[in-house]
Design an enzyme around this catalytic site. Structure first.
Site, mmCIF file in Angstrom:
data_model
loop_
_atom_site.group_PDB
_atom_site.id
_atom_site.type_symbol
_atom_site.label_atom_id
_atom_site.label_comp_id
_atom_site.label_asym_id
_atom_site.label_seq_id
_atom_site.Cartn_x
_atom_site.Cartn_y
_atom_site.Cartn_z
ATOM 1 N N GLY A 13 52.087 14.447 58.998
ATOM 2 C CA GLY A 13 53.673 14.179 58.568
ATOM 3 C C GLY A 13 53.880 13.051 59.574
ATOM 4 N N ALA A 24 51.613 2.573 73.162
ATOM 5 C CA ALA A 24 51.232 2.769 74.631
ATOM 6 C C ALA A 24 49.883 2.986 74.682
ATOM 7 C CB ALA A 24 51.776 4.147 74.906
ATOM 8 N N VAL A 26 47.024 1.491 72.968
ATOM 9 C CA VAL A 26 46.671 -0.040 72.629
ATOM 10 C C VAL A 26 47.003 -0.703 74.014
ATOM 11 C CG1 VAL A 26 46.909 -2.126 71.745
ATOM 12 C CG2 VAL A 26 47.010 -0.110 70.187
ATOM 13 N N ARG A 74 47.081 12.498 54.687
ATOM 14 C CA ARG A 74 46.580 13.873 54.678
ATOM 15 C C ARG A 74 45.104 13.630 54.229
ATOM 16 N NH1 ARG A 74 51.729 15.979 54.795
ATOM 17 N NH2 ARG A 74 52.259 16.866 56.977
ATOM 18 N N ASP A 105 49.248 20.212 64.509
ATOM 19 C CA ASP A 105 48.177 21.202 64.613
ATOM 20 C C ASP A 105 47.074 20.960 63.957
ATOM 21 O OD1 ASP A 105 49.166 22.783 66.641
ATOM 22 O OD2 ASP A 105 50.028 24.110 65.270
ATOM 23 N N THR A 127 55.318 15.273 65.575
ATOM 24 C CA THR A 127 55.901 15.815 64.473
ATOM 25 C C THR A 127 57.303 16.043 64.658
ATOM 26 O OG1 THR A 127 56.017 17.889 63.109
ATOM 27 C CG2 THR A 127 54.796 18.005 65.167
ATOM 28 N N ILE A 128 58.082 15.847 63.722
ATOM 29 C CA ILE A 128 59.687 16.308 64.178
ATOM 30 C C ILE A 128 59.806 17.708 64.377
ATOM 31 C CG2 ILE A 128 60.364 14.183 62.732
ATOM 32 C CD1 ILE A 128 61.565 16.306 60.537
ATOM 33 N N ASP A 129 58.993 18.612 63.826
ATOM 34 C CA ASP A 129 59.226 19.930 63.676
ATOM 35 C C ASP A 129 59.346 20.658 65.114
ATOM 36 O OD1 ASP A 129 59.370 19.715 60.935
ATOM 37 O OD2 ASP A 129 57.406 20.004 60.694
ATOM 38 N N ASP A 131 56.833 22.338 66.440
ATOM 39 C CA ASP A 131 56.248 23.413 66.157
ATOM 40 C C ASP A 131 54.712 23.484 66.684
ATOM 41 O OD1 ASP A 131 54.971 21.646 64.241
ATOM 42 O OD2 ASP A 131 55.136 22.563 62.815
ATOM 43 N N ARG A 173 59.508 23.263 59.063
ATOM 44 C CA ARG A 173 58.774 24.079 58.504
ATOM 45 C C ARG A 173 58.922 25.612 59.068
ATOM 46 N NH1 ARG A 173 52.868 21.036 58.332
ATOM 47 N NH2 ARG A 173 52.980 20.860 60.853
ATOM 48 N N LYS A 216 90.492 29.866 61.128
ATOM 49 C CA LYS A 216 89.559 29.109 60.853
ATOM 50 C C LYS A 216 89.465 28.993 59.102
ATOM 51 C CE LYS A 216 84.733 28.020 61.956
ATOM 52 N NZ LYS A 216 85.005 26.479 62.206
ATOM 53 N N HIS A 218 87.272 26.408 57.629
ATOM 54 C CA HIS A 218 86.089 25.479 56.845
ATOM 55 C C HIS A 218 84.961 26.187 58.079
ATOM 56 C CE1 HIS A 218 86.350 22.571 60.297
ATOM 57 N NE2 HIS A 218 87.618 22.819 60.283
ATOM 58 N N HIS A 252 64.026 14.526 53.763
ATOM 59 C CA HIS A 252 63.321 13.437 54.533
ATOM 60 C C HIS A 252 64.140 12.610 55.299
ATOM 61 C CE1 HIS A 252 59.324 13.939 52.467
ATOM 62 N NE2 HIS A 252 59.436 14.613 53.430
ATOM 63 N N ARG A 255 62.995 12.566 58.680
ATOM 64 C CA ARG A 255 62.016 11.924 59.331
ATOM 65 C C ARG A 255 62.177 10.557 59.653
ATOM 66 N NH1 ARG A 255 57.568 15.287 56.667
ATOM 67 N NH2 ARG A 255 56.411 13.365 56.103
HETATM 68 P P1 ADP Z 1 49.596 17.884 60.902
HETATM 69 O O1 ADP Z 1 48.784 17.421 61.769
HETATM 70 O O2 ADP Z 1 51.001 17.444 60.709
HETATM 71 O O3 ADP Z 1 49.646 19.567 61.189
HETATM 72 P P2 ADP Z 1 47.893 18.420 58.153
HETATM 73 O O4 ADP Z 1 47.951 20.048 58.500
HETATM 74 O O5 ADP Z 1 48.241 17.986 56.941
HETATM 75 O O6 ADP Z 1 49.102 17.856 59.170
HETATM 76 O O7 ADP Z 1 46.779 17.718 58.994
HETATM 77 C C1 ADP Z 1 46.407 16.417 59.028
HETATM 78 C C2 ADP Z 1 44.840 16.110 58.639
HETATM 79 O O8 ADP Z 1 44.153 16.892 59.559
HETATM 80 C C3 ADP Z 1 44.253 17.013 57.399
HETATM 81 O O9 ADP Z 1 44.570 16.224 56.171
HETATM 82 C C4 ADP Z 1 42.868 16.915 57.554
HETATM 83 O O10 ADP Z 1 42.200 15.729 57.245
HETATM 84 C C5 ADP Z 1 42.835 17.374 59.102
HETATM 85 N N1 ADP Z 1 42.928 18.839 59.118
HETATM 86 C C6 ADP Z 1 43.812 19.672 59.054
HETATM 87 N N2 ADP Z 1 43.402 20.964 59.207
HETATM 88 C C7 ADP Z 1 42.150 20.757 59.682
HETATM 89 C C8 ADP Z 1 41.051 21.838 60.090
HETATM 90 N N3 ADP Z 1 41.052 23.102 60.113
HETATM 91 N N4 ADP Z 1 39.685 21.208 60.361
HETATM 92 C C9 ADP Z 1 39.648 19.861 60.252
HETATM 93 N N5 ADP Z 1 40.526 18.890 59.957
HETATM 94 C C10 ADP Z 1 41.832 19.518 59.468
#
Ligand code: ADP
Length: 322
Positions: A13, A24, A26, A74, A105, A127-129, A131, A173, A216, A218, A252, A255
């Site tokens: 995302g 930064a 580059v 993705r 992640d 990521t904005i989340d 998380d 999320r 109150k 609202h 969105h 985002r």
């Molecule tokens: P985010 O990085 O925001 O969590 P995604 O989970 O969609 O977003 O992951 C982004 C990309 O990273 C995926 O499209 C895929 O190419 C790669 N990826 C995700 N999970 C795995 C994994 N378990 N092993 C290898 N590559 C992964």
């Protein structure tokens, strides 16, 4: 041996501030005497050779813009052993021995796999989340918070004029951080997050009725994306309290937009650290913010860390919203 030719990509995302991180990376790489490539559309670009060499001017005038100038995607194709090998081959054919991966992640799992295939990778949390367990802060989070706050302030104007209740769903999320912080900042009567279970009667209806008894008229209820069912919840609130209620799913809008100063500065610091690690010959690390310090962790360790939620702040929020 230190890394001499690196690449940078944004994955998963998008988030405001990713451009500051790319800039930064580059500029730091060039200042360390490295060659640096920009990869388009995340791991897809690595697989298909959508890669361009960058210079000092390649990243001019991008920092103030939301989104990512490198685009993001993705890539299911990369997420296979063959895909990872193909991406590693592409890196070898271009002489790229290190990659900075800006994403969440999922992207870090990809960075770990690519490191195992022989290309040193460093993850930068974007990521904005907010998380990602290993870091207190992810690039884009502050901009998203401020956007959500501003939008809820606007909703409040109309909610107030009509003596209504607005139920606003914010992103995140499975993480309730955006909801918790915007709930406090906008004076929500109730904030629902996936990390804490709630009771519809005591945590929403009774609170609204008690506040109504003090004059109150609202109300704002903030709901995290991970709780969901916002429309249903809104209808139920109207039915049980008799207060006209409207649902808004911010979506969105959170985002996009020009990144805040905090996102630009943290992204710049993280991007620099990522290059510094590659310059030291390190790989399989993820950069993080702990307190006000930039630190780094082994990617596998980082992925296994349990995520924490600020329950004290959540309790404070409940005390203030009356
Ligand atoms: P985010 O990085 O925001 O969590 P995604 O989970 O969609 O977003 O992951 C982004 C990309 O990273 C995926 O499209 C895929 O190419 C790669 N990826 C995700 N999970 C795995 C994994 N378990 N092993 C290898 N590559 C992964």
């Amino acid at each position: 041996m230190s890394t001499k030719c690196i690449a940078v990509l944004t994955s998963g995302g998008d988030a405001p501030g990713m451009n500051a991180a790319v800039r930064a990376v580059v500029r730091s790489a060039l200042s360390f005497g490295m060659r640096v490539y920009g990869v388009k559309r995340g791991y897809n670009g690595l697989l298909h050779g959508d890669i361009e060499e960058m210079n000092m001017r390649s990243v001019s005038d991008i920092m103030q813009h939301g989104g990512t100038a490198l685009f993001t995607a993705r890539s299911p194709e990369f997420n296979t052993p063959e895909g990872v090998q193909k991406a590693a081959e592409m890196c070898r054919s271009k002489g790229i021995d290190g990659v900075v991966v800006i994403g969440g992640d999922g992207s870090f799992r990809g960075a770990r796999d690519l490191t195992d295939a022989g290309v040193k990778c460093i993850g930068v949390p974007g990521t904005i989340d907010n998380d990602i367990a290993c870091t207190d802060y992810t690039i884009g989070y502050d901009t998203a918070l401020n956007t959500a706050m501003e939008m809820i302030d606007r909703i409040r104007d109309t909610t107030e004029s009509h003596d209504r209740c607005s139920v606003v769903e914010v992103m995140g999320r499975r993480c309730g951080d955006i909801a918790l912080h915007t709930g406090i900042a906008t004076g929500a009567i109730a904030t629902l997050v996936p990390e804490v279970s709630y009771d519809f009667q005591t945590d929403i209806v009774d609170r609204m009725k008690a506040a109504q008894a003090t004059g109150k008229k609202h109300f704002i209820v903030v709901v995290a994306e991970g709780v969901g069912h916002t429309q249903e919840l809104t209808e139920r609130i109207q039915k049980e309290t008799g207060i006209e209620s409207r649902a808004t799913i911010l979506g969105h809008v959170q985002r996009g937009g020009s990144p805040t100063l905090r996102d630009r500065v943290v992204a710049s610091r993280m991007g620099y650290r990522a290059v510094q690690l590659l310059d030291e010959g390190k790989g399989n690390r993820v950069v993080a913010l702990k307190g006000e310090n930039i630190v780094d962790f082994d990617i596998t360790e980082a992925l296994n860390m349990p995520r924490t939620f600020d329950e004290e702040l959540y309790r404070i929020s409940a005390r203030l919203s009356i």
